[in-house]
Design an enzyme around this catalytic site. Structure first.
Site, mmCIF file in Angstrom:
data_model
loop_
_atom_site.group_PDB
_atom_site.id
_atom_site.type_symbol
_atom_site.label_atom_id
_atom_site.label_comp_id
_atom_site.label_asym_id
_atom_site.label_seq_id
_atom_site.Cartn_x
_atom_site.Cartn_y
_atom_site.Cartn_z
ATOM 1 N N TYR A 242 0.822 -1.199 0.000
ATOM 2 C CA TYR A 242 0.000 0.000 0.000
ATOM 3 C C TYR A 242 0.864 1.260 0.000
ATOM 4 O O TYR A 242 1.378 1.686 1.029
ATOM 5 C CB TYR A 242 -0.938 0.019 1.205
ATOM 6 N N HIS B 89 -0.037 -12.347 1.600
ATOM 7 C CA HIS B 89 -0.811 -11.389 0.817
ATOM 8 C C HIS B 89 -0.920 -11.803 -0.653
ATOM 9 O O HIS B 89 0.079 -11.892 -1.359
ATOM 10 C CB HIS B 89 -0.137 -10.016 0.907
#
Length: 330
Positions: free
Chosen positions: A56, A141
């Site tokens: 992110y 992830h």
């Protein structure tokens, strides 16, 4: 705000959790002042579980989250981050990372790495960016295209780190159910994070993932409850899973909105509360990029919804028969 333990880990999370992708400049820039005000508003609303990832904003989300939390009482909050993408400096930093979704300078490149060494390195680097003494929850992830390495190396390493006390809880985060169901069935994960597959418009997770998780005592955190926008504001041009919504889904969302309006309820409130009908769900992850969005989400999550609303959604065929609803829980 109620808290629930993740699996058998002893790590407790609030029912509403904060998704910090937006604070990594997802789509558009967020100022430092706005990011801090957003996180302060989350704290003031009683949210104590915060989720981030190196992906992110090339670490920007982790840095901003750590800066906002490191002066808070450490025993009072839970932080999760993710492994699988290592950040490595680029020689040419003149471009932007917007092609990957984030409005930040392209100072680093992402290197997929689910090896044991990669997992440890990722956690060490996240600790540095966060500036915290520990990470409570770590997710593998988006391992969709790395299944062999994840199960052979990455997941066993997370187990070792949990056994060593470096991590409190471990799991995987994805927007598909098949591989998450394998984690639930074949490993000793505490929690899985599922995005976009248990919403008012998509109950794919009911096929096997949620029942299996409940039977095995694995917690589920649900993200993407608005399906990237359609359930927040069903209008022409709205997106479903980050693409223009098909007309049939738009029509269904508009019909849901009408049912909600007949009961004086925003569609967003029903979308946010729907996942709590399943007993495997421990938390709903809500992304926010402003204090106003955080306060809105907190208010919607606490708003009492009439049982008749859920009954009407069932009777109209907008929800399938037998789907668990918040009114079913004791």
């Amino acid at each position: 705000m109620r808290k629930t333990s993740l699996g058998r880990s002893g790590v407790s999370v609030t029912g509403v959790s904060f998704g910090a992708a937006g604070l990594g400049n997802l789509g558009t820039e967020v100022s430092e002042e706005q990011a801090r005000a957003t996180l302060d508003a989350a704290w003031d609303a009683g949210i104590r579980y915060f989720d981030t990832a190196p992906h992110y904003g090339l670490g920007l989300s982790e840095r901003r989250l750590g800066e906002a939390l490191r002066h808070r009482p450490r025993a009072e909050f839970v932080v999760s981050t993710k492994v699988g993408r290592l950040l490595r400096p680029r020689s040419d930093t003149s471009g932007s990372d917007i092609a990957n979704g984030f409005a930040v300078p392209a100072t680093h490149e992402r290197i997929w790495d689910f090896s044991a060494a990669g997992v440890r390195t990722s956690i060490e680097e996240s600790l540095t960016r966060l500036g915290l003494d520990r990470i409570d929850v770590v997710y593998l992830h988006d391992p969709d295209h790395h299944e062999h390495q994840v199960f052979a190396e990455g997941y066993p390493e997370l187990e070792r780190l949990r056994d060593e006390g470096v991590i409190g809880a471990i799991g995987a985060g994805m927007n598909q159910t098949r591989m998450l169901d394998r984690f639930v069935r074949d490993t000793d994960v505490d929690v899985v994070l599922l995005a976009g597959r248990y919403t008012l418009l998509d109950q794919t997770a009911l096929d096997s993932l949620l029942p299996d998780a409940f039977r095995r005592g694995v917690s589920v955190v649900i993200g993407g409850v608005f399906n990237s926008g359609l359930l927040a504001a069903p209008r022409s041009g709205a997106t479903f899973d980050y693409a223009p919504a098909p007309s049939a889904l738009l029509d269904r969302a508009l019909r849901m909105e009408t049912v909600c309006e007949n009961h004086g309820v925003p569609l967003r409130a029903a979308a946010l509360q729907f996942p709590f009908g399943h007993p495997a769900v421990s938390s709903v992850l809500v992304g926010a990029r402003s204090a106003e969005e955080v306060r809105d989400a907190a208010a919607l999550s606490a708003r009492p919804l009439p049982a008749a609303l859920w009954a009407d959604l069932l009777c109209s065929g907008l929800l399938p028969a037998g789907v668990p609803l918040p009114t079913d829980l004791p």
